[in-house]
Design an enzyme around this catalytic site. Sequence first.
Site, PDB file in Angstrom:
ATOM      1  N   ALA A 182      74.808 -17.100  18.758  1.00 26.39           N
ATOM      2  CA  ALA A 182      75.826 -17.234  19.805  1.00 26.39           C
ATOM      3  C   ALA A 182      75.395 -18.230  20.882  1.00 26.39           C
ATOM      4  O   ALA A 182      76.229 -18.913  21.474  1.00 26.39           O
ATOM      5  CB  ALA A 182      76.094 -15.868  20.429  1.00 26.39           C
ATOM      6  N   GLU A 202      74.064 -21.037  20.600  1.00 24.30           N
ATOM      7  CA  GLU A 202      74.359 -22.416  20.206  1.00 24.30           C
ATOM      8  C   GLU A 202      75.864 -22.716  20.172  1.00 24.30           C
ATOM      9  O   GLU A 202      76.258 -23.884  20.000  1.00 24.30           O
ATOM     10  CB  GLU A 202      73.763 -22.711  18.824  1.00 24.30           C
ATOM     11  CG  GLU A 202      72.267 -22.972  18.816  1.00 24.30           C
ATOM     12  CD  GLU A 202      71.424 -21.722  19.007  1.00 24.30           C
ATOM     13  OE1 GLU A 202      71.872 -20.628  18.604  1.00 24.30           O
ATOM     14  OE2 GLU A 202      70.326 -21.827  19.578  1.00 24.30           O
ATOM     15  N   ALA A 212      78.668 -12.509  17.249  1.00 28.01           N
ATOM     16  CA  ALA A 212      78.464 -11.078  17.502  1.00 28.01           C
ATOM     17  C   ALA A 212      77.089 -10.887  18.122  1.00 28.01           C
ATOM     18  O   ALA A 212      76.075 -11.247  17.524  1.00 28.01           O
ATOM     19  CB  ALA A 212      78.566 -10.292  16.198  1.00 28.01           C
ATOM     20  N   ILE A 221      74.600  -8.008  19.573  1.00 25.28           N
ATOM     21  CA  ILE A 221      74.479  -6.551  19.470  1.00 25.28           C
ATOM     22  C   ILE A 221      73.335  -6.068  20.355  1.00 25.28           C
ATOM     23  O   ILE A 221      72.196  -6.512  20.224  1.00 25.28           O
ATOM     24  CB  ILE A 221      74.319  -6.157  17.998  1.00 25.28           C
ATOM     25  CG1 ILE A 221      75.636  -6.516  17.297  1.00 25.28           C
ATOM     26  CG2 ILE A 221      74.027  -4.676  17.855  1.00 25.28           C
ATOM     27  CD1 ILE A 221      75.620  -6.440  15.828  1.00 25.28           C
ATOM     28  N   HIS A 253      67.425  -9.361  25.356  1.00 24.60           N
ATOM     29  CA  HIS A 253      68.060 -10.171  26.400  1.00 24.60           C
ATOM     30  C   HIS A 253      69.545 -10.382  26.083  1.00 24.60           C
ATOM     31  O   HIS A 253      70.102 -11.460  26.216  1.00 24.60           O
ATOM     32  CB  HIS A 253      67.327 -11.482  26.637  1.00 24.60           C
ATOM     33  CG  HIS A 253      66.916 -12.202  25.401  1.00 24.60           C
ATOM     34  ND1 HIS A 253      66.514 -11.575  24.256  1.00 24.60           N
ATOM     35  CD2 HIS A 253      66.849 -13.525  25.142  1.00 24.60           C
ATOM     36  CE1 HIS A 253      66.216 -12.473  23.342  1.00 24.60           C
ATOM     37  NE2 HIS A 253      66.420 -13.662  23.848  1.00 24.60           N
TER      38      HIS A 253
HETATM   39  N1  RBF Z   1      72.353 -14.446  18.343  1.00 20.93           N
HETATM   40  C1  RBF Z   1      73.522 -13.807  18.135  1.00 20.93           C
HETATM   41  O1  RBF Z   1      74.542 -14.457  17.879  1.00 20.93           O
HETATM   42  N2  RBF Z   1      73.596 -12.443  18.242  1.00 20.93           N
HETATM   43  C2  RBF Z   1      72.507 -11.667  18.534  1.00 20.93           C
HETATM   44  O2  RBF Z   1      72.625 -10.434  18.584  1.00 20.93           O
HETATM   45  C3  RBF Z   1      71.270 -12.327  18.756  1.00 20.93           C
HETATM   46  N3  RBF Z   1      70.161 -11.608  19.063  1.00 20.93           N
HETATM   47  C4  RBF Z   1      69.002 -12.276  19.319  1.00 20.93           C
HETATM   48  C5  RBF Z   1      67.852 -11.550  19.693  1.00 20.93           C
HETATM   49  C6  RBF Z   1      66.663 -12.211  19.982  1.00 20.93           C
HETATM   50  C7  RBF Z   1      65.456 -11.396  20.394  1.00 20.93           C
HETATM   51  C8  RBF Z   1      66.622 -13.634  19.892  1.00 20.93           C
HETATM   52  C9  RBF Z   1      65.324 -14.388  20.218  1.00 20.93           C
HETATM   53  C10 RBF Z   1      67.726 -14.351  19.523  1.00 20.93           C
HETATM   54  C11 RBF Z   1      68.918 -13.683  19.220  1.00 20.93           C
HETATM   55  N4  RBF Z   1      70.052 -14.409  18.845  1.00 20.93           N
HETATM   56  C12 RBF Z   1      71.236 -13.749  18.641  1.00 20.93           C
HETATM   57  C13 RBF Z   1      69.979 -15.851  18.531  1.00 20.93           C
HETATM   58  C14 RBF Z   1      70.375 -16.774  19.678  1.00 20.93           C
HETATM   59  O3  RBF Z   1      71.797 -16.806  19.797  1.00 20.93           O
HETATM   60  C15 RBF Z   1      69.888 -18.202  19.355  1.00 20.93           C
HETATM   61  O4  RBF Z   1      70.367 -18.603  18.097  1.00 20.93           O
HETATM   62  C16 RBF Z   1      68.359 -18.293  19.334  1.00 20.93           C
HETATM   63  O5  RBF Z   1      67.843 -17.760  20.535  1.00 20.93           O
HETATM   64  C17 RBF Z   1      67.898 -19.743  19.176  1.00 20.93           C
HETATM   65  O6  RBF Z   1      68.336 -20.542  20.257  1.00 20.93           O
END
Ligand code: RBF
Length: 163
Positions: free
Chosen positions: A61, A63, A85, A87, A93
């Site tokens: 999300a 990006e 999504a 969660i 965070h």
């Molecule tokens: N991206 C999502 O779209 N949904 C999530 O629930 C989600 N949880 C994440 C939890 C952690 C601990 C991290 C480090 C990233 C998460 N991301 C999630 C990915 C985030 O959107 C992004 O793609 C990454 O942080 C790379 O920039």
Amino acid sequence: MIHEGRADGDGLKVGIVVARWNERVTRALLDGALGALRRAGVDSGAAGEGDGVEVAWVPGAWEIPLAASWMAESGRFAAIVCLGAVIRGETPHFDFIAGGAMRGIADVAIRTGVPVSAGILTCDTSEQALERSGLKGGNKGAEAALAALEMARLREKLVVDAP
Ligand code: RBF
């Protein structure tokens, strides 16, 4: 005079940005969005391969706003639909990622004038997210797609030089 856009997609080109995180959920959101666009008259093909829809996958999300801004700045799309999504249980965070994505999406829409709708689920559990992606009726991807079409049509009425 009262202005209202109708979610009529005939002849419109729509961009979709979808995050791969929680892919089971986001694929269901994408299916819902493609189905709603097709039913509204957008040339979206059976699996999104029609000329009226382009789909961009991003890692998560976080990006989504950047890819949405590339699509909006290209000038090729009447509207953009963002799907993701986040969660809570799996994301310490959560508030930063969900908040950053939503604020980024709003920024892109306001900066470019292109309607960008936000089909980003923010849920406590994956079960809740699946429910909101069509498993038990309502599909938030479909709702976001229709909101984008409505805003594209409203823009045509309110903005003199809208494409
Ligand atoms: N991206 C999502 O779209 N949904 C999530 O629930 C989600 N949880 C994440 C939890 C952690 C601990 C991290 C480090 C990233 C998460 N991301 C999630 C990915 C985030 O959107 C992004 O793609 C990454 O942080 C790379 O920039």
